[in-house]
Design a protein around this motif. Structure first.
Motif, PDB file in Angstrom:
ATOM      1  N   TYR A   1      -2.124  -4.261   8.976  1.00 53.60           N
ATOM      2  CA  TYR A   1      -2.957  -3.922   7.829  1.00 53.60           C
ATOM      3  C   TYR A   1      -3.227  -5.159   6.973  1.00 53.60           C
ATOM      4  O   TYR A   1      -2.308  -5.906   6.648  1.00 53.60           O
ATOM      5  CB  TYR A   1      -2.262  -2.879   6.953  1.00 53.60           C
TER       6      TYR A   1
ATOM      7  N   VAL B   1      -4.272  -6.715   3.341  1.00 50.81           N
ATOM      8  CA  VAL B   1      -4.069  -6.316   1.947  1.00 50.81           C
ATOM      9  C   VAL B   1      -4.656  -7.353   1.012  1.00 50.81           C
ATOM     10  O   VAL B   1      -4.798  -8.526   1.370  1.00 50.81           O
ATOM     11  CB  VAL B   1      -2.567  -6.130   1.627  1.00 50.81           C
TER      12      VAL B   1
ATOM     13  N   THR C   1       5.125  -3.016  -0.518  1.00 48.19           N
ATOM     14  CA  THR C   1       3.832  -2.383  -0.266  1.00 48.19           C
ATOM     15  C   THR C   1       3.162  -1.937  -1.553  1.00 48.19           C
ATOM     16  O   THR C   1       1.941  -1.974  -1.662  1.00 48.19           O
ATOM     17  CB  THR C   1       4.003  -1.170   0.661  1.00 48.19           C
TER      18      THR C   1
ATOM     19  N   TRP D   1       0.321  -4.184  -3.806  1.00 48.37           N
ATOM     20  CA  TRP D   1      -0.989  -4.579  -3.304  1.00 48.37           C
ATOM     21  C   TRP D   1      -2.041  -3.552  -3.721  1.00 48.37           C
ATOM     22  O   TRP D   1      -1.838  -2.365  -3.612  1.00 48.37           O
ATOM     23  CB  TRP D   1      -0.945  -4.735  -1.784  1.00 48.37           C
TER      24      TRP D   1
ATOM     25  N   TRP E   1      -5.967  -1.864   0.669  1.00 45.31           N
ATOM     26  CA  TRP E   1      -5.491  -1.902   2.050  1.00 45.31           C
ATOM     27  C   TRP E   1      -6.654  -1.647   3.002  1.00 45.31           C
ATOM     28  O   TRP E   1      -7.539  -0.829   2.711  1.00 45.31           O
ATOM     29  CB  TRP E   1      -4.445  -0.811   2.263  1.00 45.31           C
TER      30      TRP E   1
END
Length: 128
Positions: free
Chosen positions: A95, A97, A112, A115, A118
């Motif tokens: 992924y 970001v 996570t 961020w 995404w």
């Protein structure tokens, strides 16, 4: 809305290489850092690498140091992840970001929740 579009995933044999790309588009936004996370089947999403956009400063997870290289093309607004010496355990959805503002410590890039945007992810499969 900001869209992150990844490309470059695929199937590769162990020891091989792939290069992922991610371009951001959409409404006006700030770009402090971009990076990559990955999630393997049955595992939590984990930090891979990040680059501070203006300075080009890079950070890597220990598991990919020396094998992966993150870079960016400022003119194109694109971030890349060059993955060499791929291992079976690198198999995951990767992924892209983007974060709009700075963080007080580089440690926070690995979370996570820190961020803003995404991508939808691109599958990387490494066959043993």
């Amino acid at each position: 809305q900001v869209q992150l579009v990844e490309s470059g995933g695929g199937l590769v044999q162990a020891g091989g290489s792939l290069r992922l790309s991610c371009t951001a588009s959409g409404r006006t936004f700030s770009r402090y850092a971009m990076g990559w996370f990955r999630q393997a089947p049955g595992k939590e999403r984990e930090f891979v690498s990040t680059i501070v956009w203006s300075r080009g400063t890079t950070y890597y997870a220990d598991s990919v140091k020396g094998r992966f290289t993150i870079s960016r093309d400022i003119a194109k607004g694109t971030v890349y992840l060059q993955m060499n010496s791929l291992k079976f355990e690198d198999t995951a959805v990767y992924y892209c970001v983007l974060r709009e503002s700075s963080l007080s410590d580089t440690y926070y890039y690995t979370h996570t929740g820190n961020w803003n945007y995404w991508g939808q992810g691109t599958q990387v499969t490494v066959s043993s």
